[in-house]
Each structure stands twice: as C-alpha cells, then as structure tokens.
Scaffold this active site. Sequence first.
Site, PDB file in Angstrom:
ATOM      1  N   HIS A 100      62.966  59.893 -35.010  1.00  0.00           N
ATOM      2  CA  HIS A 100      64.408  59.802 -35.262  1.00  0.00           C
ATOM      3  C   HIS A 100      65.134  58.990 -34.192  1.00  0.00           C
ATOM      4  O   HIS A 100      65.790  59.583 -33.326  1.00  0.00           O
ATOM      5  CB  HIS A 100      65.014  61.211 -35.274  1.00  0.00           C
ATOM      6  CG  HIS A 100      64.542  62.083 -36.383  1.00  0.00           C
ATOM      7  ND1 HIS A 100      65.010  61.960 -37.670  1.00  0.00           N
ATOM      8  CD2 HIS A 100      63.636  63.082 -36.404  1.00  0.00           C
ATOM      9  CE1 HIS A 100      64.420  62.872 -38.436  1.00  0.00           C
ATOM     10  NE2 HIS A 100      63.578  63.558 -37.692  1.00  0.00           N
ATOM     11  N   GLU A 123      67.796  57.642 -34.506  1.00  0.00           N
ATOM     12  CA  GLU A 123      69.239  57.901 -34.697  1.00  0.00           C
ATOM     13  C   GLU A 123      69.719  59.121 -33.929  1.00  0.00           C
ATOM     14  O   GLU A 123      70.925  59.300 -33.775  1.00  0.00           O
ATOM     15  CB  GLU A 123      69.548  58.045 -36.202  1.00  0.00           C
ATOM     16  CG  GLU A 123      69.081  59.337 -36.876  1.00  0.00           C
ATOM     17  CD  GLU A 123      67.603  59.363 -37.266  1.00  0.00           C
ATOM     18  OE1 GLU A 123      66.849  58.439 -36.875  1.00  0.00           O
ATOM     19  OE2 GLU A 123      67.191  60.319 -37.946  1.00  0.00           O
ATOM     20  N   CYS A 172      61.422  59.977 -40.889  1.00  0.00           N
ATOM     21  CA  CYS A 172      60.955  61.365 -41.071  1.00  0.00           C
ATOM     22  C   CYS A 172      60.916  61.724 -42.569  1.00  0.00           C
ATOM     23  O   CYS A 172      60.012  61.294 -43.265  1.00  0.00           O
ATOM     24  CB  CYS A 172      61.827  62.322 -40.263  1.00  0.00           C
ATOM     25  SG  CYS A 172      61.094  63.950 -40.051  1.00  0.00           S
TER      26      CYS A 172
END
Lengths: 299, 194
Positions: B174, B176, B79
């Site tokens: 994302h 994560e 991002c």
Amino acid sequence: MSESQNNNVATTRVKRGLAEMLKGGVIMDVVNVEQAKIAEDAGAVAVMALERVPADIRAQGGVARMSDPDMIDEIINAVSIPVMAKARIGHFVEAQILEALNVDYIDESEVLSPADYVNHIDKWNFKVPFVCGATNLGEALRRITEGAAMIRSKGEAGTGDVSEATKHIRTIGGEIRALAAKTNDELYVAAKELQAPYDLVVEVARSGKLPVVMFTAGGVATPADAAMMMQLGADGVFVGSGIFKSGDPVARAKAVVKAVTFYNDPSVLASVSRGLGEAMVGINVNDIPAPHRLADRGW
Amino acid sequence: MKTIGVLAFQGDVREHLASVEAAGAKSIEVRTAAELASIDGLILPGGESTTISKLARIFELFDPLKSAIANGMPTFGTCAGLILLADRILDGIEGQETFGGLDVTVRRNAFGHQTESFETNLAFKGIEGPDMVAAFIRAPIIEQVGVEAEVLATLSTGAVVAVRQNSILGISFHPEVTDENRVHRFFIDSMVSA
C-alpha cells in the site's frame, strides 16, 4: 531485491492501516458460523464474533464476558474476511487470549461488563490492533493515547434506536470542527478540557480529523440509519443486533452493505429499503434507566 | 491533465485520491459506467476483495470494468486491487470473481492473520532512488507469474509482490498509506496517456 530487508510487524501504521482498508464497509455481529457466512456473502468487510448480540445481552442480563475460544476459532476458520472479537474494558488477559486466538482486531467494548472501572487496556502492549468506543472527542483521544488503532462511536447497543449513535457522531464531529477553529494559544486549554495529550489535540486541530478511522455503532437497524451515519461523517458502520434480530437477515445484510456504498444516492437507498421484512423491534433509549445504558461505560 | 479514477465501492479510496493528486493528475471516484468512461486510468484500491467484487456485480459495473481492463484501460491495483486483477486466485471464497487481466495466480491473505502484517523496505524495478517503505496488511502474494507478466518487486524470501503486464500494474502493498508517491507517479507518467 533489497540488500537488507527488515520486517517490522504490528507497527502503528499496519494496525491503523487495516482499519483504513475497512472504510466504506459494514462490520456485522455474528454468533455462529452460519451467520458469519451470511455476513460474508452479503459483502461485510469484517465480522464481530460474539456469543450474544447486544440485544440479547441486554434482555438476559448478568455479566457479559469474552466469547468461547472454540466459537471464535470456528468463525475464523469459516470466513476469509477479518474477524474481530470483544474483550471487556480493562481485561487485558481476555485481550491476551484473543491475540493468541489470532483474531484480526480486538474490540475493547462497553457491550461487555467492564473488568476495570479505572483503567482501560494498555493497547500498545499488543501486536493485534484494537478498536474502542467513544461518545465524545476527549474519550476518543484518550483511547488513541492508550493505543487504539480505530474508533467506534458508541451509540446505544442492542436498542435499534439510532438516536444515541447520531448524538455521538455529531458530538465528535462538532468537537473536531471547534478544535480546528482554535488558535495555538487556545489549544493548551482545549487539551486540558478534553483531558487528552496536547500533541494529539494539536494534530487533530491541524488535520481536522482523527488520526485513526472512525466507524459508527449502536442502534443501526435499517439501510437508512446506516446511510445517515455515513452522511454524518462515519468511515463505516458496525451493525450488531440490527441484522440477525430482524425478520429477513439475508436481505437486510445485503441492503445495509449497499446503503453504505451509495449513502449519498437517495434513489439507491429507496430501492434497497424495499422488501426487507420486519426490522428488529427495538427499545427507545429514553425508556432505558440510566444504569442500564451501555454507552456510559468507559471514561 | 490526466484523469485517474479510483473505484469507490469500498476501501482506502481517500488515500488513493490524495496520492493521485500529489502525483500531479486529477482524481475522481468511480461508481458508475459514465464515470468509468470519463477516465484515462483506473485504480483498484485496498479493501476487501470479496466486498468490492460483489458490489461491482450488484451495481452492474462488473462487466464494464472487466471489458475496460481487457481493452487496455491502464489499471493499477493495490492489495485487494491486485486480487481483483488476477486471472487466478487461491484461498478465495466460493464463487469469488475477479476482473482479471494479469496472467498470475494470487494467494489471498498469504502472510496469515493481522498480527503478521508488517512494514519492510523494498526495491522496485523502474523506480529510482532509495528503497521504498512498503506496508503489507493481510496482504496477498503472487505465486505464479505468466510469461507475459514482468516481476517488478520481490521480498527477501523471493515472494513476488509487484508485477506489470502491458497496461496493468498489480502490487501486494500500500504505497498510498506510507506517503510513498513514486509508484503512483510511475503508473501515471509511464502507463497512462492523456
């Protein structure tokens, strides 16, 4: 490319996720385009668009409401970082309007005059995520239950006195640590005492943290204040009146951003604390009569 | 064991540190040139790209990062991290700097306001198994891809959301934050050497 691709907008994960991306950052109150640009140039991760900073709301009195849509539009058009705006506690129509204006986050805020002294906004009904204030763990969990995707410890806005911010973040942190030490059978009573749903209480007890990001707010006026909030466990800091009510907002905005990144490095904090001019004058919280304390709004 | 550094000026650093550990490598936070010099691979997290690049400049890590990336440091950006790796950006603020390294043009905030942020399922070239759940949060997209860069994932609209160019991996979403560990494993296992 996938065979079938379904886009799900405004999931809990993307609402909470935007707050995750703001971590380690500073969100600044701004009342016009010029201030918004100063904030962005200083490295703010987001701005809070409002007509009067809390210090002026406190000084001028009267009913404080959602800001003028034209002013919010101007700020959205002026900066590339996320723009937040405040709705009154319980005022779900102000929230509908702010969602229609395409703000990135709504702050259901005790800084404005409450519109409902019983109910908060049902935040699950919105695509836009919400941040809500809390003074203790039970209040934070009730807001998360209502759909808040981010928590802001309240402090006492518009004072420049950090003592209430300290109290609230210490209270929330301490209550989470106490919860983590409880046995399963004790968590039923803990949920009753916190006035929060059992499943959420168990989640916090097991993970040792809130399920959403928590920033600190309310009285932060110096780089040292901001760094102290970070050392006490905040994920980031809101600065309201502290920047644009000070002698040199440009320098102070930059200094607070640096302090939040290097909150654990006293030599950096010493260097960024130099040459900032006058801090906001401030009011001691103890001098404010109880009915005028904003943190007591919300339940 | 490989050591992966996460640039820790601002953003979802914590999630990346956890993803690196779950992928079997050692993770450290990077804020100084000494920390940068101690790692085998670098992650640029999600966050605000304007804030991260300003802080890198202020704390004199901008040029060391730029040259480390240019000199082949294996680097993975998500991002805001993708924006920071792009040679060219659109809808940036005046004077916004990037470290560069990916021969691509990236548009910031390409899907609109936060209310347009979304999750979807995505196939990722080079990663086996079921489609991954991908969270796009005020996300950028890759509008032009240079000849050196390879496209690894696209949306059904055709928008490019993941590219690799030699030692650099940049993605719009994302992994994560969605407990999706395969992209970190892909980066650490196939792009980082100990």
